[in-house]
Design an enzyme around this catalytic site. Sequence first.
Site, PDB file in Angstrom:
ATOM      1  N   LYS A  24       0.815  -1.221   0.000  1.00  0.00           N
ATOM      2  CA  LYS A  24       0.000   0.000   0.000  1.00  0.00           C
ATOM      3  C   LYS A  24       0.848   1.271   0.000  1.00  0.00           C
ATOM      4  O   LYS A  24       0.560   2.208  -0.729  1.00  0.00           O
ATOM      5  CB  LYS A  24      -0.901   0.069   1.253  1.00  0.00           C
ATOM      6  CG  LYS A  24      -1.869  -1.064   1.416  1.00  0.00           C
ATOM      7  CD  LYS A  24      -2.802  -0.820   2.604  1.00  0.00           C
ATOM      8  CE  LYS A  24      -2.114  -0.696   3.959  1.00  0.00           C
ATOM      9  NZ  LYS A  24      -1.456  -1.927   4.424  1.00  0.00           N
ATOM     10  N   ARG A  40      -8.726   1.573   9.719  1.00  0.00           N
ATOM     11  CA  ARG A  40      -8.329   0.203  10.028  1.00  0.00           C
ATOM     12  C   ARG A  40      -9.362  -0.498  10.899  1.00  0.00           C
ATOM     13  O   ARG A  40      -9.165  -1.665  11.234  1.00  0.00           O
ATOM     14  CB  ARG A  40      -7.010   0.246  10.806  1.00  0.00           C
ATOM     15  CG  ARG A  40      -5.784  -0.199  10.053  1.00  0.00           C
ATOM     16  CD  ARG A  40      -4.621  -0.052  11.008  1.00  0.00           C
ATOM     17  NE  ARG A  40      -3.461  -0.797  10.656  1.00  0.00           N
ATOM     18  CZ  ARG A  40      -2.481  -0.358   9.871  1.00  0.00           C
ATOM     19  NH1 ARG A  40      -2.562   0.828   9.312  1.00  0.00           N
ATOM     20  NH2 ARG A  40      -1.442  -1.115   9.654  1.00  0.00           N
ATOM     21  N   ARG A  69      11.906  -6.569   4.533  1.00  0.00           N
ATOM     22  CA  ARG A  69      11.936  -5.150   4.877  1.00  0.00           C
ATOM     23  C   ARG A  69      12.639  -4.938   6.214  1.00  0.00           C
ATOM     24  O   ARG A  69      13.322  -3.942   6.416  1.00  0.00           O
ATOM     25  CB  ARG A  69      10.490  -4.651   4.959  1.00  0.00           C
ATOM     26  CG  ARG A  69      10.322  -3.186   5.174  1.00  0.00           C
ATOM     27  CD  ARG A  69       8.900  -2.762   4.907  1.00  0.00           C
ATOM     28  NE  ARG A  69       7.963  -3.241   5.914  1.00  0.00           N
ATOM     29  CZ  ARG A  69       6.642  -3.062   5.862  1.00  0.00           C
ATOM     30  NH1 ARG A  69       6.107  -2.449   4.843  1.00  0.00           N
ATOM     31  NH2 ARG A  69       5.866  -3.506   6.807  1.00  0.00           N
ATOM     32  N   ARG A 126      12.572  -1.707  10.536  1.00  0.00           N
ATOM     33  CA  ARG A 126      11.374  -1.294  11.263  1.00  0.00           C
ATOM     34  C   ARG A 126      11.180  -2.176  12.481  1.00  0.00           C
ATOM     35  O   ARG A 126      11.226  -3.393  12.388  1.00  0.00           O
ATOM     36  CB  ARG A 126      10.153  -1.419  10.337  1.00  0.00           C
ATOM     37  CG  ARG A 126       9.646  -0.082   9.864  1.00  0.00           C
ATOM     38  CD  ARG A 126       8.493  -0.236   8.931  1.00  0.00           C
ATOM     39  NE  ARG A 126       7.298  -0.787   9.577  1.00  0.00           N
ATOM     40  CZ  ARG A 126       6.092  -0.736   9.015  1.00  0.00           C
ATOM     41  NH1 ARG A 126       5.947  -0.177   7.829  1.00  0.00           N
ATOM     42  NH2 ARG A 126       5.051  -1.250   9.633  1.00  0.00           N
ATOM     43  N   ARG A 135       0.273  -8.423  13.770  1.00  0.00           N
ATOM     44  CA  ARG A 135      -0.317  -7.463  12.822  1.00  0.00           C
ATOM     45  C   ARG A 135      -1.260  -8.173  11.840  1.00  0.00           C
ATOM     46  O   ARG A 135      -2.309  -7.638  11.481  1.00  0.00           O
ATOM     47  CB  ARG A 135       0.784  -6.707  12.086  1.00  0.00           C
ATOM     48  CG  ARG A 135       1.358  -5.581  12.960  1.00  0.00           C
ATOM     49  CD  ARG A 135       2.780  -5.236  12.602  1.00  0.00           C
ATOM     50  NE  ARG A 135       2.923  -4.722  11.255  1.00  0.00           N
ATOM     51  CZ  ARG A 135       4.043  -4.828  10.543  1.00  0.00           C
ATOM     52  NH1 ARG A 135       5.092  -5.434  11.046  1.00  0.00           N
ATOM     53  NH2 ARG A 135       4.098  -4.303   9.342  1.00  0.00           N
TER      54      ARG A 135
END
Length: 195
Positions: free
Chosen positions: A13, A88, A127, A133, A144
């Site tokens: 996204k 969300r 990632r 992160r 998540r």
Amino acid sequence: MRVVFLGPPGSGKGTQAGLLAERLGVPAISTGDILRAAVREKTPLGREAQAVMDRGELVSDDLIVSLIRERIARPDARKGFILDGFPRTIAQAEALDKMLSGNGDALSAVVNFSVPEHVLVDRMLGRASAEGRSDDRPDAIAERLRVYREKTEPLVDFYRQRDLLADVNGVGSVEEVGGRIDGALMSVRGAGEGS
Ligand code: ADP
């Protein structure tokens, strides 16, 4: 155009929101980016959000809704925006509806990214090593995905019932997925009306 990007963590996204925002000349607004900047700058918002984000849970609806209300009221968002990571929850979606209708506005379309779960996990782990992160650790990734299924996935039906949903296959090159988004947006009722 006022567009929402909906999809699980790791579905691309953020990348696509930035590119579509450039094509349309509107800002891409990412709640994750706003929160991560607040964490870096150690603002009160950042202090409140950090632990929740690191666990992979959701920051409170009230906090996120007021953050978005303030952001979309800025002049650069007058003629449209891409929302990445908001809403969300159903409560956030209802708050967004109210915010927009209060100004006589409405969403143009909701792009729903689908990507198989093993691909999502591979992308987030990749990632983690590239960007570091703090929520791209295996336990936070699992949480998540669980939170996405429980709290966010119901938005797919919420927006489908409102005839706003544009389904996009999120597996492919950045260019391929971008082309699918452009095609999907053209097929959504509200998106061709120039608002
Ligand atoms: P993802 O890769 O999971 O899509 P984001 O960058 O969109 O990540 O968000 C990172 C974290 O920020 C989320 O896991 C959550 O803790 C918090 N967050 C972002 N947007 C929202 C929101 N709309 N409501 C609640 N929490 C949010």
